[in-house]
Scaffold this motif. Structure first.
Motif, PDB file in Angstrom:
ATOM      1  N   LYS A   7       0.235  -3.398 -26.142  1.00 57.31           N
ATOM      2  CA  LYS A   7       0.403  -4.763 -26.868  1.00 57.31           C
ATOM      3  C   LYS A   7       1.721  -5.380 -26.454  1.00 57.31           C
ATOM      4  N   ASP A   8       2.869  -4.613 -26.050  1.00 64.27           N
ATOM      5  CA  ASP A   8       3.924  -5.140 -25.605  1.00 64.27           C
ATOM      6  C   ASP A   8       3.612  -6.069 -24.526  1.00 64.27           C
ATOM      7  N   LEU A   9       2.729  -5.652 -23.378  1.00 61.06           N
ATOM      8  CA  LEU A   9       2.638  -6.657 -22.377  1.00 61.06           C
ATOM      9  C   LEU A   9       1.725  -7.932 -22.771  1.00 61.06           C
ATOM     10  N   GLN A  10       0.961  -7.654 -23.899  1.00 63.14           N
ATOM     11  CA  GLN A  10       0.283  -8.889 -24.359  1.00 63.14           C
ATOM     12  C   GLN A  10       1.299  -9.950 -24.880  1.00 63.14           C
TER      13      GLN A  10
ATOM     14  N   THR B  50       0.082 -15.579 -15.795  1.00 63.05           N
ATOM     15  CA  THR B  50      -1.424 -15.900 -15.292  1.00 63.05           C
ATOM     16  C   THR B  50      -2.341 -14.854 -14.901  1.00 63.05           C
ATOM     17  N   THR B  51      -1.748 -13.792 -14.387  1.00 61.72           N
ATOM     18  CA  THR B  51      -2.386 -12.781 -13.545  1.00 61.72           C
ATOM     19  C   THR B  51      -1.778 -11.341 -13.673  1.00 61.72           C
ATOM     20  N   VAL B  52      -2.860 -10.395 -13.730  1.00 58.93           N
ATOM     21  CA  VAL B  52      -2.545  -9.205 -13.987  1.00 58.93           C
ATOM     22  C   VAL B  52      -2.981  -8.415 -12.558  1.00 58.93           C
ATOM     23  N   PHE B  53      -1.751  -7.938 -11.602  1.00 59.06           N
ATOM     24  CA  PHE B  53      -2.350  -7.450 -10.480  1.00 59.06           C
ATOM     25  C   PHE B  53      -2.625  -5.977 -10.388  1.00 59.06           C
ATOM     26  N   PHE B  54      -3.606  -5.766  -9.551  1.00 63.79           N
ATOM     27  CA  PHE B  54      -3.594  -4.126  -9.260  1.00 63.79           C
ATOM     28  C   PHE B  54      -3.504  -3.945  -7.844  1.00 63.79           C
TER      29      PHE B  54
ATOM     30  N   LYS C 260      -9.312  -0.624 -13.263  1.00 62.43           N
ATOM     31  CA  LYS C 260      -9.597  -0.228 -14.767  1.00 62.43           C
ATOM     32  C   LYS C 260      -8.441  -0.741 -15.699  1.00 62.43           C
ATOM     33  N   THR C 261      -7.433  -0.313 -15.629  1.00 59.32           N
ATOM     34  CA  THR C 261      -6.365  -0.763 -16.678  1.00 59.32           C
ATOM     35  C   THR C 261      -6.096  -2.296 -16.531  1.00 59.32           C
ATOM     36  N   ALA C 262      -6.216  -2.615 -15.429  1.00 59.04           N
ATOM     37  CA  ALA C 262      -5.762  -4.088 -15.084  1.00 59.04           C
ATOM     38  C   ALA C 262      -6.548  -4.864 -15.776  1.00 59.04           C
ATOM     39  N   ASN C 263      -7.867  -4.632 -15.493  1.00 60.37           N
ATOM     40  CA  ASN C 263      -9.010  -5.503 -16.007  1.00 60.37           C
ATOM     41  C   ASN C 263      -9.127  -5.095 -17.450  1.00 60.37           C
ATOM     42  N   ALA C 264      -8.625  -4.047 -18.128  1.00 62.60           N
ATOM     43  CA  ALA C 264      -8.671  -3.866 -19.643  1.00 62.60           C
ATOM     44  C   ALA C 264      -7.694  -5.190 -20.111  1.00 62.60           C
ATOM     45  N   LEU C 265      -6.446  -5.073 -19.695  1.00 60.09           N
ATOM     46  CA  LEU C 265      -5.361  -5.809 -19.895  1.00 60.09           C
ATOM     47  C   LEU C 265      -5.592  -7.482 -19.788  1.00 60.09           C
TER      48      LEU C 265
ATOM     49  N   GLY D  64      -7.144 -12.706 -21.646  1.00 60.69           N
ATOM     50  CA  GLY D  64      -7.725 -13.753 -20.860  1.00 60.69           C
ATOM     51  C   GLY D  64      -7.042 -14.249 -19.508  1.00 60.69           C
ATOM     52  N   LEU D  65      -6.186 -13.033 -18.994  1.00 61.01           N
ATOM     53  CA  LEU D  65      -5.674 -13.468 -17.728  1.00 61.01           C
ATOM     54  C   LEU D  65      -6.619 -13.133 -16.506  1.00 61.01           C
ATOM     55  N   LYS D  66      -6.299 -13.624 -15.397  1.00 61.83           N
ATOM     56  CA  LYS D  66      -6.974 -13.325 -14.125  1.00 61.83           C
ATOM     57  C   LYS D  66      -6.453 -11.990 -13.673  1.00 61.83           C
ATOM     58  N   THR D  67      -7.191 -11.383 -12.674  1.00 59.39           N
ATOM     59  CA  THR D  67      -6.539 -10.243 -11.681  1.00 59.39           C
ATOM     60  C   THR D  67      -6.607 -10.531 -10.349  1.00 59.39           C
ATOM     61  N   ASP D  68      -5.653 -10.001  -9.785  1.00 62.04           N
ATOM     62  CA  ASP D  68      -5.485 -10.303  -8.280  1.00 62.04           C
ATOM     63  C   ASP D  68      -4.792  -8.865  -7.595  1.00 62.04           C
ATOM     64  N   VAL D  69      -4.689  -9.079  -6.164  1.00 57.50           N
ATOM     65  CA  VAL D  69      -4.030  -7.702  -5.492  1.00 57.50           C
ATOM     66  C   VAL D  69      -2.628  -7.880  -5.356  1.00 57.50           C
ATOM     67  N   LEU D  70      -1.859  -6.715  -5.634  1.00 59.60           N
ATOM     68  CA  LEU D  70      -0.549  -6.877  -5.155  1.00 59.60           C
ATOM     69  C   LEU D  70      -0.214  -5.589  -4.464  1.00 59.60           C
ATOM     70  N   ASP D  71      -0.063  -5.336  -3.309  1.00 60.35           N
ATOM     71  CA  ASP D  71      -0.344  -4.156  -2.519  1.00 60.35           C
ATOM     72  C   ASP D  71       1.034  -3.568  -2.325  1.00 60.35           C
TER      73      ASP D  71
END
Length: 328
Positions: free
Chosen positions: A256-259, A268-272, A279-284, A289-296
């Protein structure tokens, strides 16, 4: 079989002692082991240590790693057979506290030339949320070698120091010196290779500073809070869904805090990451309504990595951060 076993015990004890210059002069040639073709036998705990050993040692070293590609380093378990082989190393490179199983195996190995990367640069404590301890002042570090110790409820020091190219360069210098002590015959080559690598890391640091100095947002959300050093170095705020351990589950309150953070800081983006699930990144992302991308976090290289080595993956990270943060 390690050639050192053919040396009388008294001579061996002197050969591995870092301070015994006369005897260590032959260690690079004789101590590497029969299965390493006369090379210095170096065991690295995981990829960032392996990369340094290979780039600095080059043709003079035979490098093996305890963490196979695709294995999450935090979860590594060491077999008795691996522990036995570890004892045949001429040099061990590891990062204490990152992999408890490795710490135990190293302590039992009996190897004299052991390098803990955490002793080669100042380690810091980082919270899952960067807003508490960061003022967006890029490059606002203390003087070289000065200890930072942010107090976050007694949290331990963050081990993910290789994600800051400047600190990784400090570690590289220490590794180069350690290889030179273990193998004096090739010390000049190790010194030269270290200098080249440090220069490359300096260029990478400059790329990050220039690429992230002017962005629409300073906040990024990632599943694994591994980027505290990177965030501090370049004036960003890391918001980790989980903590330093990528397997820890976030609480509903944290989600909730992260929202709220995402809305306030124009995220704009949640990194996994590639070695852990998304799974968690996609849920958030779905909830916000954010996108996902990779941060390695560069704990290992696989065929899914966005690059073939440290530099390529770090530059992919930079590109992804620039896109997510709205770099101008």
């Amino acid at each position: 079989m390690n050639v050192r076993r053919l040396i009388p015990a008294a001579a061996l004890a002197g050969a591995v002692a870092l301070g015994a210059t006369a005897l260590t002069a032959c260690s690079g040639a004789s101590a590497a082991g029969g299965n390493t073709d006369g090379k210095l036998a170096v065991t690295a705990s995981f990829y960032p240590m392996q990369f340094l050993a290979e780039r600095i040692g080059k043709e003079h070293v035979a490098v093996t790693t305890l963490t196979k590609p695709g294995v999450e380093p935090h979860d590594l378990e060491i077999t008795p057979k691996q522990t036995g082989r570890l004892g045949e190393s001429d040099v061990i490179l590891y990062l204490k506290t990152l992999q408890p199983a490795v710490d135990k195996a190293v302590a039992q190995s009996g190897v004299k030339n052991v390098v803990d990367a955490g002793t080669l640069t100042a380690l810091e404590a980082h919270a899952a949320s960067g807003h508490d301890d960061h003022d967006h002042a890029a490059g606002d570090h203390a003087a070289e070698g000065e200890e930072h110790d942010h107090d976050h409820g007694g949290a331990g020091k963050d081990p993910h120091v290789w994600l800051d190219p400047a600190k990784y360069a400090e570690i590289a210098k220490g590794v180069g010196a350690a290889l030179g002590k273990a193998d004096p015959a090739h010390a000049a080559d190790y010194e030269k290779n270290t200098a080249t690598l440090v220069t490359e890391l300096g260029s990478l640091d400059a790329e990050f500073k220039d690429g992230l100095k002017n962005t629409a947002s300073k906040t990024f959300i990632t599943t694994h809070a591994a980027f505290g050093y990177l965030a501090e170095r370049y004036g960003l705020d890391q918001e980790g869904i989980s903590g330093i351990d990528p397997e820890s589950e976030p609480s509903p309150a944290r989600m909730k805090d992260l929202q709220g953070v995402a809305a306030k800081d124009k995220v704009t983006t949640v990194f996994f990451e590639t070695l852990a699930g998304d799974k968690t990144a996609n849920a958030l992302a779905k909830d916000t309504g954010l996108k996902t991308d990779v941060l390695d976090p560069l704990e290992g290289i696989t065929d899914k990595s966005q690059g073939a080595d440290y530099f390529e993956v770090m530059r992919s990270n930079l590109k992804n951060l620039q896109k997510a943060l709205g770099a101008k």
